[in-house]
Design a protein around this motif. Sequence first.
Motif, PDB file in Angstrom:
ATOM      1  N   ARG A 125       9.060 -14.421  -1.508  1.00  0.00           N
ATOM      2  CA  ARG A 125       9.773 -15.012  -2.641  1.00  0.00           C
ATOM      3  C   ARG A 125      10.178 -16.458  -2.314  1.00  0.00           C
ATOM      4  O   ARG A 125       9.977 -17.357  -3.122  1.00  0.00           O
ATOM      5  N   TYR A 126      10.725 -16.657  -1.138  1.00  0.00           N
ATOM      6  CA  TYR A 126      11.139 -17.994  -0.716  1.00  0.00           C
ATOM      7  C   TYR A 126       9.956 -18.956  -0.735  1.00  0.00           C
ATOM      8  O   TYR A 126      10.037 -20.049  -1.308  1.00  0.00           O
ATOM      9  N   ASN A 127       8.856 -18.552  -0.138  1.00  0.00           N
ATOM     10  CA  ASN A 127       7.665 -19.420  -0.096  1.00  0.00           C
ATOM     11  C   ASN A 127       7.108 -19.677  -1.494  1.00  0.00           C
ATOM     12  O   ASN A 127       6.678 -20.787  -1.799  1.00  0.00           O
ATOM     13  N   ARG A 128       7.105 -18.654  -2.338  1.00  0.00           N
ATOM     14  CA  ARG A 128       6.563 -18.828  -3.687  1.00  0.00           C
ATOM     15  C   ARG A 128       7.403 -19.825  -4.487  1.00  0.00           C
ATOM     16  O   ARG A 128       6.863 -20.728  -5.123  1.00  0.00           O
ATOM     17  N   PHE A 129       8.715 -19.676  -4.445  1.00  0.00           N
ATOM     18  CA  PHE A 129       9.570 -20.589  -5.212  1.00  0.00           C
ATOM     19  C   PHE A 129       9.423 -22.021  -4.736  1.00  0.00           C
ATOM     20  O   PHE A 129       9.374 -22.951  -5.547  1.00  0.00           O
ATOM     21  N   ARG A 130       9.359 -22.218  -3.446  1.00  0.00           N
ATOM     22  CA  ARG A 130       9.179 -23.576  -2.898  1.00  0.00           C
ATOM     23  C   ARG A 130       7.838 -24.156  -3.323  1.00  0.00           C
ATOM     24  O   ARG A 130       7.746 -25.321  -3.708  1.00  0.00           O
ATOM     25  N   THR A 131       6.794 -23.349  -3.245  1.00  0.00           N
ATOM     26  CA  THR A 131       5.455 -23.836  -3.595  1.00  0.00           C
ATOM     27  C   THR A 131       5.353 -24.107  -5.088  1.00  0.00           C
ATOM     28  O   THR A 131       4.728 -25.093  -5.499  1.00  0.00           O
ATOM     29  N   GLN A 132       5.951 -23.265  -5.907  1.00  0.00           N
ATOM     30  CA  GLN A 132       5.935 -23.500  -7.350  1.00  0.00           C
ATOM     31  C   GLN A 132       6.638 -24.814  -7.696  1.00  0.00           C
ATOM     32  O   GLN A 132       6.204 -25.524  -8.601  1.00  0.00           O
ATOM     33  N   ALA A 133       7.703 -25.153  -6.969  1.00  0.00           N
ATOM     34  CA  ALA A 133       8.391 -26.427  -7.209  1.00  0.00           C
ATOM     35  C   ALA A 133       7.486 -27.596  -6.863  1.00  0.00           C
ATOM     36  O   ALA A 133       7.454 -28.619  -7.582  1.00  0.00           O
ATOM     37  N   VAL A 134       6.711 -27.482  -5.795  1.00  0.00           N
ATOM     38  CA  VAL A 134       5.765 -28.542  -5.422  1.00  0.00           C
ATOM     39  C   VAL A 134       4.691 -28.689  -6.503  1.00  0.00           C
ATOM     40  O   VAL A 134       4.326 -29.814  -6.882  1.00  0.00           O
TER      41      VAL A 134
END
Length: 161
Positions: free
Chosen positions: A146-155
Amino acid sequence: MLRLVMPEAVTVVVDVLAWGALHAATGYAAHRLGAERLAEDGWLLRARRFEARGTWYRRRLRIHRWKDRVPEAGDLFRGGVSKRQLPSYDVAGLQLFVQETRRAELAHWWAMACGPLFVLWNPPVAAVLLVAYGVVVNLPFILIQRYNRFRTQAVIERRRR
């Protein structure tokens, strides 16, 4: 409640083999999901308000400090994608990474959901411990995805602007 009469040592072996088989089966089932099933966050995968687009995981759990210390098996099955590093830095590569975090998160949710099966052949205390094991083993991986997905979606959002 189904009660199988097995010696304790056999029950322990069955429990270990069952968890191994369940993890492998849920991992393989997630591996077989098509890209169309992983294109969007469904109810289970969608962001919750408290997560604050991933910042909650960083502030409260300090996930960035320990997430790289856990094993990663995204490329265990042929054609799988490791999440140790981004496939590429363009938007398509980032979207593939987001898709793979969804796949991994689902695999761990499914594995954790198998815990109550152990109630069928274990005494109550052992069943509780085995369900707790399922949560303790799978929850960190769910949080990391979840953490990685949210960060990547922001990028991805920033790159599209």
